[in-house]
Design an enzyme around this catalytic site. Structure first.
Site, PDB file in Angstrom:
ATOM      1  N   GLY A   1       0.815  -1.219   0.000  1.00  0.00           N
ATOM      2  CA  GLY A   1       0.000   0.000   0.000  1.00  0.00           C
ATOM      3  C   GLY A   1       0.839   1.255   0.000  1.00  0.00           C
ATOM      4  O   GLY A   1       0.519   2.233   0.668  1.00  0.00           O
TER       5      GLY A   1
ATOM      6  N   THR B   1       1.322   3.190  -2.535  1.00  0.00           N
ATOM      7  CA  THR B   1       0.973   4.111  -3.621  1.00  0.00           C
ATOM      8  C   THR B   1       0.101   5.276  -3.164  1.00  0.00           C
ATOM      9  O   THR B   1      -0.326   6.078  -3.991  1.00  0.00           O
ATOM     10  CB  THR B   1       0.231   3.335  -4.728  1.00  0.00           C
ATOM     11  OG1 THR B   1      -0.765   2.518  -4.104  1.00  0.00           O
ATOM     12  CG2 THR B   1       1.178   2.475  -5.536  1.00  0.00           C
ATOM     13  N   SER B   2      -0.178   5.370  -1.882  1.00  0.00           N
ATOM     14  CA  SER B   2      -1.079   6.440  -1.429  1.00  0.00           C
ATOM     15  C   SER B   2      -0.818   6.722   0.048  1.00  0.00           C
ATOM     16  O   SER B   2      -0.222   5.908   0.752  1.00  0.00           O
ATOM     17  CB  SER B   2      -2.523   5.948  -1.645  1.00  0.00           C
ATOM     18  OG  SER B   2      -3.447   6.808  -1.059  1.00  0.00           O
TER      19      SER B   2
ATOM     20  N   SER C   1      -5.315   0.246  13.585  1.00  0.00           N
ATOM     21  CA  SER C   1      -6.114   1.471  13.584  1.00  0.00           C
ATOM     22  C   SER C   1      -6.812   1.678  14.927  1.00  0.00           C
ATOM     23  O   SER C   1      -7.141   0.713  15.632  1.00  0.00           O
ATOM     24  CB  SER C   1      -7.166   1.361  12.491  1.00  0.00           C
ATOM     25  OG  SER C   1      -8.190   2.285  12.721  1.00  0.00           O
TER      26      SER C   1
ATOM     27  N   TYR D   1     -13.733  -3.427   9.563  1.00  0.00           N
ATOM     28  CA  TYR D   1     -12.337  -2.958   9.482  1.00  0.00           C
ATOM     29  C   TYR D   1     -11.678  -2.998  10.865  1.00  0.00           C
ATOM     30  O   TYR D   1     -10.572  -3.518  11.044  1.00  0.00           O
ATOM     31  CB  TYR D   1     -12.390  -1.552   8.899  1.00  0.00           C
ATOM     32  CG  TYR D   1     -11.158  -0.702   9.018  1.00  0.00           C
ATOM     33  CD1 TYR D   1     -10.134  -0.798   8.081  1.00  0.00           C
ATOM     34  CD2 TYR D   1     -11.040   0.255  10.037  1.00  0.00           C
ATOM     35  CE1 TYR D   1      -9.026   0.039   8.164  1.00  0.00           C
ATOM     36  CE2 TYR D   1      -9.942   1.079  10.125  1.00  0.00           C
ATOM     37  CZ  TYR D   1      -8.931   0.972   9.188  1.00  0.00           C
ATOM     38  OH  TYR D   1      -7.839   1.797   9.280  1.00  0.00           O
TER      39      TYR D   1
HETATM   40  N1  LIG Z   1      -5.247   7.626   7.625  1.00  0.00           N
HETATM   41  C1  LIG Z   1      -5.627   7.329   8.848  1.00  0.00           C
HETATM   42  O1  LIG Z   1      -6.102   8.164   9.617  1.00  0.00           O
HETATM   43  C2  LIG Z   1      -5.476   5.918   9.355  1.00  0.00           C
HETATM   44  C3  LIG Z   1      -5.883   5.665  10.673  1.00  0.00           C
HETATM   45  C4  LIG Z   1      -5.730   4.394  11.171  1.00  0.00           C
HETATM   46  C5  LIG Z   1      -5.178   3.405  10.379  1.00  0.00           C
HETATM   47  N2  LIG Z   1      -4.807   3.677   9.100  1.00  0.00           N
HETATM   48  C6  LIG Z   1      -4.228   2.585   8.314  1.00  0.00           C
HETATM   49  O2  LIG Z   1      -3.085   3.051   7.640  1.00  0.00           O
HETATM   50  C7  LIG Z   1      -2.909   2.309   6.430  1.00  0.00           C
HETATM   51  C8  LIG Z   1      -2.776   3.290   5.283  1.00  0.00           C
HETATM   52  O3  LIG Z   1      -3.982   4.017   5.169  1.00  0.00           O
HETATM   53  P1  LIG Z   1      -4.115   5.390   4.385  1.00  0.00           P
HETATM   54  O4  LIG Z   1      -4.908   6.282   5.258  1.00  0.00           O
HETATM   55  O5  LIG Z   1      -2.807   5.817   3.891  1.00  0.00           O
HETATM   56  O6  LIG Z   1      -5.086   4.931   3.194  1.00  0.00           O
HETATM   57  P2  LIG Z   1      -4.992   5.106   1.608  1.00  0.00           P
HETATM   58  O7  LIG Z   1      -4.612   6.483   1.260  1.00  0.00           O
HETATM   59  O8  LIG Z   1      -6.283   4.582   1.084  1.00  0.00           O
HETATM   60  O9  LIG Z   1      -3.844   4.088   1.210  1.00  0.00           O
HETATM   61  C9  LIG Z   1      -4.097   2.713   1.295  1.00  0.00           C
HETATM   62  C10 LIG Z   1      -3.107   1.955   0.467  1.00  0.00           C
HETATM   63  O10 LIG Z   1      -3.495   0.569   0.484  1.00  0.00           O
HETATM   64  C11 LIG Z   1      -3.589   0.117  -0.842  1.00  0.00           C
HETATM   65  N3  LIG Z   1      -4.613  -0.886  -1.018  1.00  0.00           N
HETATM   66  C12 LIG Z   1      -5.920  -0.814  -0.715  1.00  0.00           C
HETATM   67  N4  LIG Z   1      -6.549  -1.925  -1.111  1.00  0.00           N
HETATM   68  C13 LIG Z   1      -5.617  -2.699  -1.692  1.00  0.00           C
HETATM   69  C14 LIG Z   1      -5.643  -3.965  -2.313  1.00  0.00           C
HETATM   70  N5  LIG Z   1      -6.780  -4.643  -2.467  1.00  0.00           N
HETATM   71  N6  LIG Z   1      -4.508  -4.484  -2.808  1.00  0.00           N
HETATM   72  C15 LIG Z   1      -3.359  -3.787  -2.702  1.00  0.00           C
HETATM   73  N7  LIG Z   1      -3.254  -2.583  -2.143  1.00  0.00           N
HETATM   74  C16 LIG Z   1      -4.378  -2.049  -1.638  1.00  0.00           C
HETATM   75  C17 LIG Z   1      -3.942   1.354  -1.664  1.00  0.00           C
HETATM   76  O11 LIG Z   1      -3.617   1.140  -3.016  1.00  0.00           O
HETATM   77  P3  LIG Z   1      -4.153   2.095  -4.207  1.00  0.00           P
HETATM   78  O12 LIG Z   1      -3.222   3.258  -4.252  1.00  0.00           O
HETATM   79  O13 LIG Z   1      -4.063   1.234  -5.396  1.00  0.00           O
HETATM   80  O14 LIG Z   1      -5.550   2.504  -3.831  1.00  0.00           O
HETATM   81  C18 LIG Z   1      -3.080   2.392  -0.989  1.00  0.00           C
HETATM   82  O15 LIG Z   1      -1.772   2.340  -1.463  1.00  0.00           O
HETATM   83  C19 LIG Z   1      -4.128   1.412   6.304  1.00  0.00           C
HETATM   84  O16 LIG Z   1      -3.809   0.122   6.781  1.00  0.00           O
HETATM   85  C20 LIG Z   1      -5.135   2.057   7.213  1.00  0.00           C
HETATM   86  O17 LIG Z   1      -6.050   1.123   7.706  1.00  0.00           O
HETATM   87  C21 LIG Z   1      -4.954   4.909   8.573  1.00  0.00           C
END
Ligand SMILES: NC(=O)c1ccc[n+]([C@@H]2O[C@H](COP(=O)([O-])OP(=O)(O)OC[C@H]3O[C@@H](n4cnc5c(N)ncnc54)[C@H](OP(=O)(O)O)[C@@H]3O)[C@@H](O)[C@H]2O)c1
Length: 463
Positions: free
Chosen positions: A191, A193-194, A316, A342
């Site tokens: 993950g 890429t974002s 999370s 989740y």
């Molecule tokens: N942001 C927050 O506040 C927060 C809080 C608690 C936990 N988290 C955790 O932190 C991590 C990153 O989250 P984020 O906020 O950065 O979210 P995000 O911007 O949606 O990034 C998620 C990443 O996971 C990849 N991904 C999603 N589904 C996938 C799949 N089926 N196969 C392969 N890759 C996949 C996405 O790929 P694509 O680029 O292709 O979409 C992206 O690179 C996650 O585990 C999330 O649960 C985040």
């Protein structure tokens, strides 16, 4: 001309000190007159690298361009800056000193207006002394990670605990910059890429790590690879895998294990789904992406990882409120709630990661919670939450701090497992109703094994 010399006693290896101090993007950490600093040339640090700085000059702001004239790690770097009416040469020399290093910072600053130079001298000297003190503080050996009494109380109370997930909570934690170098360290991150994964990849590459980036979209992986090359000269290995698909997750792990096994695995990919749905292989989607795939990758890769390796599972805050339902792991009953599915998957990832760590005594297996950060994932999956919470959300770099720190810091290896937040170990169970006794955790472990094992053996793949 104003000439100043400072000698700093650091608690860090010479190499780390030089890389950190000579990368002028880091000036925002330790020089209060620098508002922003970017590298404007492509690639890694070296002679010819150029930086653009926005500086506070009294009540005004001015731009200064720096060029690296010489970069010879671990010993020395020389940089020359030009701004309207001013030229400055900074020379940094580092030499080992006991457990740390001694850093000499020599500055020659010339203001073309001689009178202005005489008037500004005391103020400029004050600013430089301040910056030197701050740089010395940043390069001090960090304390062992320990949660103080206030943190322990906050952990047990939902609101004070959650307040720390914010941008303001990050500021209040007063975490020093991560100065560790990662040369030679191979980090695999899903993950990337974002959002947080991308921020972590950039931070790790900037510190010298070799990266394997795993994602589901080839074009996004290639775009990230290009960003990494421009930012730090890194050339990551790209592995395409849709982690909804356990076959793809297993193949990604096997590719990683076959050659050049990573030292660190960061299971960062994650997703929330608005609707109930199943993956092509029949798994509830939140369970597949947030739990089964990360566990499968860990399980296949961990035995091949070397002594001192680390697995970092990104979990999370949602898990704090969601007890597991061992009778309905795939969430087939009742109204589907994506946030609950989740939260359950993340809770199970933290529990099972810690449990299976016992199988790999050479590794540390950590869970890390990033707080609340404004990422594309939050924007698309939780628009209402984002609208209300926007002023309080961390940026992606702040959210990624914990995983990068766990990947690099020596103190993160002092313990082999834990649930981490802002570089401190925390409890997993805030509410009594989420607590699982050991035999129930074993039941969960068996259920997951059965799901993954049956499915893999049906395909003739060794589990
Ligand atoms: N942001 C927050 O506040 C927060 C809080 C608690 C936990 N988290 C955790 O932190 C991590 C990153 O989250 P984020 O906020 O950065 O979210 P995000 O911007 O949606 O990034 C998620 C990443 O996971 C990849 N991904 C999603 N589904 C996938 C799949 N089926 N196969 C392969 N890759 C996949 C996405 O790929 P694509 O680029 O292709 O979409 C992206 O690179 C996650 O585990 C999330 O649960 C985040």
């Amino acid at each position: 001309m104003i000439v100043a010399d400072f000698t700093l006693r650091t608690g860090r290896p010479a190499r780390e000190c030089l890389w950190y101090a000579a990368d002028f993007r880091n000036l925002v950490d330790w020089d209060a007159s620098v508002r922003s600093a970017v590298k404007i040339t492509e690639g890694g640090l070296g002679s010819g690298a150029r930086f653009e700085l926005r500086l506070r000059a009294g009540l005004r702001e001015t731009t200064m361009h720096y060029e690296m004239l010489r970069f010879a790690p671990p010993h020395t770097a020389t940089l020359r800056g030009e701004a309207k009416g001013a030229t400055v040469v900074d020379e940094i020399r580092v030499e080992p000193d006991g457990d740390g290093a001694r850093l000499h910072w020599h500055v020659e600053l010339l203001l073309r207006d001689g009178l202005a130079e005489r008037l500004a001298r005391p103020w400029l000297m004050h600013r430089m002394r301040q910056a030197a003190r701050r740089l010395e503080a940043v390069l001090r050996p960090p304390p062992s990670p320990r949660l103080g009494p206030v943190g322990r109380i906050a952990d047990r109370m939902l609101l004070p605990g959650a307040a720390r997930f914010t941008r303001q909570g990050f500021a209040a934690a007063k975490l020093p910059p991560i100065t560790e170098r990662a040369e030679g360290l191979h980090v695999a991150i899903t993950g990337a890429t974002s959002g947080l994964g991308e921020a972590a990849a950039l931070m790790l590459a900037r510190r010298g790590a070799r990266l394997s980036i795993i994602g589901r979209h080839g074009d996004r992986l290639r775009a990230l690879s290009q960003r990494l090359r421009v930012d730090s000269g890194a050339r990551p290995r790209i592995i395409e895998a849709d982690l909804l698909d356990l076959d793809a997750a297993a193949r990604a792990a096997d590719t990683l294990a076959e050659a050049d096994t990573p030292d660190v695995l960061i299971n960062n990919a994650g997703a929330i789904f608005a609707e109930r749905g199943k993956s092509a292989q029949g798994f509830e989607r939140a369970l597949a992406v947030n739990l089964l795939s990360p566990l499968l990758i860990m399980q296949r890769l961990a035995p091949t990882m070397a002594q001192g390796g680390r697995v970092i599972n990104v979990v999370s805050g949602g898990m704090y409120l969601t007890p597991l339902d061992l009778d309905d792991l795939q969430f087939t009953r009742g109204r589907y709630d994506g946030a609950v599915a989740y939260g359950r998957a993340k809770r199970a990832l933290a529990l099972i990661g810690a449990l299976r760590a016992a199988d790999w005594p050479q590794l540390a297996v950590h869970a890390v919670h990033p707080g609340w950060a404004d990422t594309p994932g939050v924007q698309s999956a939780l628009p209402g939450f984002r609208r209300v919470m926007r002023p309080f959300l961390r940026n992606a770099k702040q959210g990624a701090d914990g995983m990068v720190w766990l990947a690099l810091a020596a103190q993160a290896a002092e313990t082999r497992r834990g649930v981490w937040f802002d570089r401190q170990p925390h409890i997993l169970d805030v509410l009594p109703r989420t607590r699982l006794e050991r035999d129930r955790i074993d039941t969960l472990d068996r259920q997951i094994d059965t799901l993954v094992g049956q499915w893999l053996s049906a395909r003739g793949v060794a589990a």
